[in-house]
Design an enzyme around this catalytic site. Structure first.
Site, PDB file in Angstrom:
ATOM      1  N   LYS A 193      -2.597   7.663 -15.499  1.00 31.00           N
ATOM      2  CA  LYS A 193      -3.822   7.478 -14.729  1.00 31.00           C
ATOM      3  C   LYS A 193      -4.776   8.668 -14.903  1.00 31.00           C
ATOM      4  O   LYS A 193      -4.372   9.730 -15.407  1.00 31.00           O
ATOM      5  CB  LYS A 193      -3.448   7.286 -13.255  1.00 31.00           C
TER       6      LYS A 193
ATOM      7  N   TYR B 289      -5.342  -4.866 -10.932  1.00 34.02           N
ATOM      8  CA  TYR B 289      -4.737  -4.744  -9.598  1.00 34.02           C
ATOM      9  C   TYR B 289      -5.030  -5.975  -8.730  1.00 34.02           C
ATOM     10  O   TYR B 289      -5.199  -5.847  -7.522  1.00 34.02           O
ATOM     11  CB  TYR B 289      -5.234  -3.479  -8.903  1.00 34.02           C
TER      12      TYR B 289
ATOM     13  N   PHE C 128      -6.153  -0.374   1.139  1.00 33.08           N
ATOM     14  CA  PHE C 128      -6.187   0.796   0.274  1.00 33.08           C
ATOM     15  C   PHE C 128      -6.907   0.549  -1.049  1.00 33.08           C
ATOM     16  O   PHE C 128      -7.108   1.475  -1.828  1.00 33.08           O
ATOM     17  CB  PHE C 128      -4.771   1.345   0.026  1.00 33.08           C
TER      18      PHE C 128
ATOM     19  N   ARG D 272      10.495   2.087 -14.602  1.00 37.55           N
ATOM     20  CA  ARG D 272      10.204   2.235 -13.163  1.00 37.55           C
ATOM     21  C   ARG D 272      11.140   3.268 -12.524  1.00 37.55           C
ATOM     22  O   ARG D 272      10.740   4.036 -11.650  1.00 37.55           O
ATOM     23  CB  ARG D 272      10.354   0.896 -12.426  1.00 37.55           C
TER      24      ARG D 272
ATOM     25  N   THR E 175       6.524   4.864  -5.184  1.00 36.41           N
ATOM     26  CA  THR E 175       5.054   4.882  -5.199  1.00 36.41           C
ATOM     27  C   THR E 175       4.480   6.115  -4.496  1.00 36.41           C
ATOM     28  O   THR E 175       3.542   6.737  -4.981  1.00 36.41           O
ATOM     29  CB  THR E 175       4.519   3.598  -4.520  1.00 36.41           C
TER      30      THR E 175
ATOM     31  N   ARG F  94       6.924  11.002 -10.640  1.00 41.59           N
ATOM     32  CA  ARG F  94       6.110  11.210  -9.439  1.00 41.59           C
ATOM     33  C   ARG F  94       6.718  12.278  -8.531  1.00 41.59           C
ATOM     34  O   ARG F  94       5.996  13.048  -7.891  1.00 41.59           O
ATOM     35  CB  ARG F  94       5.945   9.876  -8.692  1.00 41.59           C
TER      36      ARG F  94
ATOM     37  N   ASN G 202      -0.727   9.333  -8.026  1.00 48.67           N
ATOM     38  CA  ASN G 202       0.701   9.417  -8.369  1.00 48.67           C
ATOM     39  C   ASN G 202       0.938   9.306  -9.872  1.00 48.67           C
ATOM     40  O   ASN G 202       1.975   8.836 -10.323  1.00 48.67           O
ATOM     41  CB  ASN G 202       1.495   8.364  -7.589  1.00 48.67           C
TER      42      ASN G 202
ATOM     43  N   HIS H 206       1.173   4.401 -13.811  1.00 46.06           N
ATOM     44  CA  HIS H 206       1.448   2.999 -13.455  1.00 46.06           C
ATOM     45  C   HIS H 206       2.489   2.470 -14.433  1.00 46.06           C
ATOM     46  O   HIS H 206       2.449   2.800 -15.616  1.00 46.06           O
ATOM     47  CB  HIS H 206       0.178   2.146 -13.593  1.00 46.06           C
TER      48      HIS H 206
ATOM     49  N   GLU I 282       0.258  -7.908 -17.926  1.00 41.38           N
ATOM     50  CA  GLU I 282      -0.439  -6.625 -18.078  1.00 41.38           C
ATOM     51  C   GLU I 282      -0.536  -6.205 -19.551  1.00 41.38           C
ATOM     52  O   GLU I 282      -1.570  -5.696 -19.979  1.00 41.38           O
ATOM     53  CB  GLU I 282       0.275  -5.542 -17.250  1.00 41.38           C
TER      54      GLU I 282
END
Ligand code: UDP
Ligand code: MG
Length: 160
Positions: free
Chosen positions: A10, A50, A58, A86, A92, A103, A123, A126, A137
């Site tokens: 990100k 998203y 949020f 993941r 998250t 993270r 964070n 993704h 995606e």
């Protein structure tokens, strides 16, 4: 099962000049990078990516954060890549993500702090969460021509 998953470094990662550190973790774990490019997305694209979060409280903070600068988009390939990636990414909320995860090691902000200040939870990364979303995606971010099939030395270890 060999899977492909979408990973985005990100804008906070790109701005921290931290891409190599994270890419290196995935390479060391044996994942194959089969697609890689830098993209600065707009608000419309953010809403597509998203989609499941657009109506949530949020979302405005998330949209500001993800359109704040370029991201590095990658497709990683490997055994159970979606779940394995993941696991390396962590929870998250950086405050809750375990040490040893991306993270957990490189961020620490909480939901509480982000909400109080009306900002997105920075964070770093993704990663697609389930096979159905990974498929969606990967095809949202990459054309077939941008994805490459090639051999790495790890293939000899996982395919024989
Ligand atoms: N997010 C946020 N505030 C929240 C929840 C999520 O800013 O209260 C952001 C955060 O950057 C997160 C992204 O929205 O990574 C997508 O949320 P999701 O629940 O899908 O988390 P992820 O799949 O990225 O772990
Ligand atoms: Mg998610």
């Amino acid at each position: 099962m060999i899977e492909r998953t979408l990973v985005l470094l990100k804008p906070d990662t790109v701005q921290r000049c931290f891409m190599g550190e994270i890419i290196s973790r995935f390479e060391k774990a044996g994942f194959k990078i089969v697609g890689c490019k830098m993209v600065w997305i707009d608000k419309d694209f953010s809403k597509q990516h998203y989609e499941e979060h657009v109506e949530k409280d949020f979302y405005p903070g998330l949209e500001n954060m993800i359109t704040d600068g370029p991201v590095l988009a990658m497709v990683l390939e490997g055994v159970d890549a979606i779940e394995n990636v993941r696991k390396m990414v962590g929870a998250t909320e950086p405050k809750a993500s375990a040490p040893g995860t991306i993270r957990g090691d490189y961020a620490h902000i909480s939901y509480g702090h982000a909400d109080e200040n009306k900002i997105g939870v920075k964070n770093l990364i993704h990663a697609s969460d389930i096979p159905e979303n990974a498929k969606k995606e990967v095809s949202l971010w990459f054309t077939e021509k941008e994805l490459h099939s090639y051999k790495t030395v790890h293939d000899a270890h996982i395919l024989e």
